[in-house]
Design a protein around this motif. Structure first.
Motif, PDB file in Angstrom:
ATOM      1  N   SER A 202       0.870  -1.177   0.000  1.00  0.00           N
ATOM      2  CA  SER A 202       0.000   0.000   0.000  1.00  0.00           C
ATOM      3  C   SER A 202       0.901   1.219   0.000  1.00  0.00           C
ATOM      4  O   SER A 202       2.100   1.130   0.282  1.00  0.00           O
ATOM      5  CB  SER A 202      -0.933   0.006   1.217  1.00  0.00           C
ATOM      6  N   ASP A 203       0.330   2.373  -0.346  1.00  0.00           N
ATOM      7  CA  ASP A 203       1.102   3.616  -0.420  1.00  0.00           C
ATOM      8  C   ASP A 203       0.550   4.635   0.568  1.00  0.00           C
ATOM      9  O   ASP A 203      -0.663   4.691   0.800  1.00  0.00           O
ATOM     10  CB  ASP A 203       1.057   4.187  -1.840  1.00  0.00           C
ATOM     11  N   ALA A 204       1.438   5.434   1.120  1.00  0.00           N
ATOM     12  CA  ALA A 204       1.048   6.444   2.104  1.00  0.00           C
ATOM     13  C   ALA A 204       1.742   7.759   1.793  1.00  0.00           C
ATOM     14  O   ALA A 204       2.959   7.794   1.597  1.00  0.00           O
ATOM     15  CB  ALA A 204       1.410   5.980   3.515  1.00  0.00           C
ATOM     16  N   ARG A 205       0.961   8.834   1.754  1.00  0.00           N
ATOM     17  CA  ARG A 205       1.506  10.168   1.487  1.00  0.00           C
ATOM     18  C   ARG A 205       1.766  10.897   2.800  1.00  0.00           C
ATOM     19  O   ARG A 205       0.898  10.959   3.672  1.00  0.00           O
ATOM     20  CB  ARG A 205       0.542  10.982   0.621  1.00  0.00           C
ATOM     21  N   LEU A 206       2.976  11.482   2.913  1.00  0.00           N
ATOM     22  CA  LEU A 206       3.331  12.323   4.048  1.00  0.00           C
ATOM     23  C   LEU A 206       3.443  13.761   3.541  1.00  0.00           C
ATOM     24  O   LEU A 206       4.335  14.072   2.745  1.00  0.00           O
ATOM     25  CB  LEU A 206       4.669  11.884   4.658  1.00  0.00           C
ATOM     26  N   PRO A 207       2.545  14.650   3.952  1.00  0.00           N
ATOM     27  CA  PRO A 207       2.569  16.025   3.442  1.00  0.00           C
ATOM     28  C   PRO A 207       3.649  16.868   4.114  1.00  0.00           C
ATOM     29  O   PRO A 207       3.965  16.673   5.290  1.00  0.00           O
ATOM     30  CB  PRO A 207       1.174  16.549   3.788  1.00  0.00           C
ATOM     31  N   PHE A 208       4.217  17.781   3.339  1.00  0.00           N
ATOM     32  CA  PHE A 208       5.141  18.762   3.901  1.00  0.00           C
ATOM     33  C   PHE A 208       4.341  19.864   4.606  1.00  0.00           C
ATOM     34  O   PHE A 208       3.151  20.047   4.341  1.00  0.00           O
ATOM     35  CB  PHE A 208       6.008  19.381   2.801  1.00  0.00           C
ATOM     36  N   ALA A 209       5.024  20.606   5.471  1.00  0.00           N
ATOM     37  CA  ALA A 209       4.359  21.700   6.182  1.00  0.00           C
ATOM     38  C   ALA A 209       3.869  22.766   5.208  1.00  0.00           C
ATOM     39  O   ALA A 209       2.836  23.398   5.424  1.00  0.00           O
ATOM     40  CB  ALA A 209       5.307  22.306   7.215  1.00  0.00           C
ATOM     41  N   ARG A 210       4.611  22.956   4.126  1.00  0.00           N
ATOM     42  CA  ARG A 210       4.198  23.890   3.076  1.00  0.00           C
ATOM     43  C   ARG A 210       4.805  23.407   1.756  1.00  0.00           C
ATOM     44  O   ARG A 210       5.812  22.693   1.761  1.00  0.00           O
ATOM     45  CB  ARG A 210       4.659  25.322   3.384  1.00  0.00           C
TER      46      ARG A 210
END
Length: 237
Positions: A202-210
């Motif tokens: 499975s894939d998981a996205r980790l967002p940046f603060a901006r």
């Protein structure tokens, strides 16, 4: 007043532009004749989409012999993960339209074919999204696109410990049975990790603060994520 939600990933049009900006191969079916290009084909954008192909290709010959309205064509690109993973196909792009007679190109041995775009489809993550031709022409590639492969390979090969630490930002439930973590994709909004399991992934996205403005900012944003992962790990411990 309605609340504006900040985007967390590039639009479908931006994803298509990024794929076309970095793809090393393409397949073209023009007037029923199929041709695979392993190299030497480039999508150029301006007031219209133009396809740069070898002057001696079947595609160029079909366009040269076609009527003034152009020849029907389907253009296909496949986006492959630059790192070794079980399923390397991240996305596929299909553009249908009409190819027009060859125009001179700056590169020796190449010609440019104007494409009247009639339809654009992006298949990614098991979902097909349609992109309006006007949106495709107006979009720009993600600023990380041309550096993505190099940066992902660097992370995977030189900083395995960082990649594994980033996975700590995910819930314990998402990490059940995970045997390996690989950096799969990168754009200005975040990084995507592939979670390998014995029976799939499975894939998981980790967002940046901006959002990032350019590739030089990646190190700072990765360290921000690592600091959050370190804090979460110690808090849970």
């Amino acid at each position: 007043m309605p609340r504006t939600v900040a985007p967390c990933e590039p639009t479908a049009a931006e994803q298509v532009r990024s794929i076309l900006a970095t793809a090393g191969s393409a397949a073209v079916t023009a007037n029923g004749a199929h041709e695979d290009f392993m190299a030497g084909v480039v999508a150029e954008f301006g007031e219209a989409l133009r396809l740069r192909v070898p002057a001696d290709s079947h595609t160029a010959a079909e366009a040269a012999c076609g009527p003034a309205v152009g020849v029907p064509a389907a253009l296909e690109w496949t986006d492959l993960a630059p790192v070794p993973v079980r399923d390397r196909v991240r996305a596929q792009v299909r553009i249908v339209g009409r190819l027009h007679a060859p125009e001179p190109a700056m590169q020796a041995g190449a010609v440019r074919l104007r494409v009247d775009v009639r339809g654009v489809a992006l298949d990614a993550g098991g979902t097909r999204r349609l992109v309006a031709p006007a949106d495709l022409l107006a979009a720009r590639p993600d600023p990380m696109a041309t550096a993505e492969a190099r940066l992902l390979l660097h992370l995977a090969e030189e900083h395995r410990e960082h990649v594994e630490a980033l996975a700590r930002l995910l819930t314990v439930r998402r990490l059940i049975d995970v045997t390996r973590v690989t950096p799969l994709a990168l754009d200005r909004y975040g990084i995507v990790l592939r979670l390998h399991r014995p029976d799939g992934h499975s894939d998981a996205r980790l967002p940046f603060a901006r959002p990032l403005a350019d590739p030089d900012e990646l190190g700072h944003h990765i360290h921000d994520l690592l600091a959050r992962a370190h804090h979460r790990h110690h808090r849970s411990a």
